[in-house]
Design an enzyme around this catalytic site. Structure first.
Site, PDB file in Angstrom:
ATOM      1  N   ASN A   9       7.645   8.386  -3.313  1.00 51.19           N
ATOM      2  CA  ASN A   9       8.495   7.338  -2.745  1.00 51.19           C
ATOM      3  C   ASN A   9       7.600   6.459  -1.872  1.00 51.19           C
ATOM      4  OD1 ASN A   9      10.337   5.829  -1.295  1.00 51.19           O
ATOM      5  ND2 ASN A   9      11.303   7.571  -0.256  1.00 51.19           N
ATOM      6  N   LYS A  11       8.361   3.802  -0.289  1.00 50.06           N
ATOM      7  CA  LYS A  11       9.113   3.203   0.825  1.00 50.06           C
ATOM      8  C   LYS A  11       8.776   1.711   0.980  1.00 50.06           C
ATOM      9  CE  LYS A  11       9.637   7.714   2.887  1.00 50.06           C
ATOM     10  NZ  LYS A  11       9.763   8.541   4.076  1.00 50.06           N
ATOM     11  N   HIS A  94      18.745   8.770   0.464  1.00 52.91           N
ATOM     12  CA  HIS A  94      17.586   9.162   1.282  1.00 52.91           C
ATOM     13  C   HIS A  94      18.002   9.154   2.755  1.00 52.91           C
ATOM     14  CE1 HIS A  94      13.733   9.026   3.308  1.00 52.91           C
ATOM     15  NE2 HIS A  94      13.227   9.570   2.214  1.00 52.91           N
ATOM     16  N   GLU A  96      16.665   8.047   5.281  1.00 56.87           N
ATOM     17  CA  GLU A  96      16.484   6.753   5.972  1.00 56.87           C
ATOM     18  C   GLU A  96      17.640   5.811   5.646  1.00 56.87           C
ATOM     19  OE1 GLU A  96      12.479   6.201   4.596  1.00 56.87           O
ATOM     20  OE2 GLU A  96      11.868   7.864   5.884  1.00 56.87           O
ATOM     21  N   GLU A 166      15.556  17.375   1.743  1.00 60.75           N
ATOM     22  CA  GLU A 166      14.608  16.799   2.691  1.00 60.75           C
ATOM     23  C   GLU A 166      15.142  16.967   4.112  1.00 60.75           C
ATOM     24  OE1 GLU A 166      11.993  13.668   0.598  1.00 60.75           O
ATOM     25  OE2 GLU A 166      13.790  12.670   1.283  1.00 60.75           O
ATOM     26  N   GLY A 172       8.027  12.442   7.451  1.00 61.48           N
ATOM     27  CA  GLY A 172       7.087  11.561   8.130  1.00 61.48           C
ATOM     28  C   GLY A 172       6.625  12.079   9.479  1.00 61.48           C
ATOM     29  N   SER A 212       6.913  15.732   4.518  1.00 62.85           N
ATOM     30  CA  SER A 212       5.513  16.022   4.841  1.00 62.85           C
ATOM     31  C   SER A 212       4.835  16.928   3.808  1.00 62.85           C
ATOM     32  CB  SER A 212       5.385  16.608   6.252  1.00 62.85           C
ATOM     33  OG  SER A 212       5.873  15.679   7.211  1.00 62.85           O
TER      34      SER A 212
HETATM   35  P1  PGA Z   1       7.095  12.154   3.912  1.00 62.05           P
HETATM   36  O1  PGA Z   1       8.412  11.487   3.313  1.00 62.05           O
HETATM   37  O2  PGA Z   1       6.399  12.854   2.757  1.00 62.05           O
HETATM   38  O3  PGA Z   1       6.293  11.018   4.461  1.00 62.05           O
HETATM   39  O4  PGA Z   1       7.534  13.121   4.951  1.00 62.05           O
HETATM   40  C1  PGA Z   1       9.203  12.154   2.369  1.00 62.05           C
HETATM   41  C2  PGA Z   1      10.393  11.319   2.006  1.00 62.05           C
HETATM   42  O5  PGA Z   1      10.926  10.623   2.870  1.00 62.05           O
HETATM   43  O6  PGA Z   1      10.842  11.335   0.847  1.00 62.05           O
END
Ligand code: PGA
Length: 249
Positions: A9, A11, A94, A96, A166, A172, A212
């Site tokens: 992803n 983003k 997601h 976010e 997740e 992140g 992560s």
């Molecule tokens: P990240 O994000 O690997 O940077 O933690 C994962 C995601 O949001 O799908």
């Protein structure tokens, strides 16, 4: 032998030329990879990346889509537009989107059903916040997100759905759930799915872990019996960190 599904992803990163460059590197480096692979660039880069990925083993995904087929919906991108340029999967719900843009289960479910109607494979993301986990609400939060997200999805359509677990506190942040903790939640998701669709369908379901994921923890996570792949954010932005995750075995 199990098969795994590794998704990147991107983003809100990368211009069109940067996206094209990364897609070219991944196409070359992952040509022999036996896992299912996906990249999800920003909307603006999708058409250009679609050209690069033609004839490759990497599926093109979008990071979101509008809940309606078309119409007066300023700022939204429709499933028909995505399909037209070669998008075959879409990340929905997601964290976010849930937390920064207040998308709820009803809206996410509407998008899941719309994607399925048009033959686009949804990756339905679920996950708890640290607060919810600490308050002992993990199972109720995850259970609700899975059940509400899949409302109206029949057993045949379920085959096109992937779930991504997740934990919000691991996205992140550099904090990964331990493989054991993640596996326990994946097992719980399977239990919820078994209640909805039966054991066979639940066992066949692909459940990715996200939060992560890096080259140095991917293999341990995916060694767990209920973890069938990874949804990768930060480490998906460079071929040197995404390729080793996809080539973890
Ligand atoms: P990240 O994000 O690997 O940077 O933690 C994962 C995601 O949001 O799908």
């Amino acid at each position: 032998m199990r098969s795994y599904y590794i998704a990147g992803n991107w983003k809100m990163h990368k211009t069109v030329s940067e996206s094209v460059a990364l897609a070219k590197e991944l196409k070359a480096q992952l040509a022999g990879c036996k896992e299912k692979l996906l990249v999800a660039p920003a909307f603006t880069s999708l058409a250009a990346v679609a050209e690069v990925l033609k004839g490759s083993n990497i599926v093109l995904g979008a990071q979101n889509m509008g809940p309606e087929e078309q119409g007066a919906h300023t700022g939204e991108v429709s499933v028909l537009m995505l399909k037209d340029i070669g998008v075959r999967a879409v990340i929905l719900g997601h964290s976010e989107r849930r937390h920064s843009y207040l998308e709820g289960d009803t809206l996410i479910n509407k998008k899941v059903l719309l994607a399925l109607k048009h033959g686009i494979e949804p990756i339905l993301c679920v996950g708890e916040t640290l607060e919810e986990r600490e308050a002992g609400k993990l199972e109720s939060v995850i259970g609700t997100q899975v059940k509400e997200g899949l409302k109206g999805v029949d057993a045949a359509a379920l085959k096109a759905v992937t779930i991504a677990y997740e934990p919000v506190w691991a996205i992140g942040t550099g904090k990964t759930a331990t493989p054991e903790d993640a596996d326990a939640v994946h097992a719980y998701i399977r239990k919820v799915l078994a209640g909805l669709y039966g054991e066979v369908a639940s066992k066949a379901m692909c459940i990715q872990y996200g939060g992560s994921v890096k080259p140095d923890n991917a293999a341990q996570l995916m060694a767990k019996p209920n973890i069938d792949g990874a949804l990768v954010g930060g480490a998906a932005l460079k071929a040197e960190s995404f390729a080793p995750i996809a080539l973890f075995r």
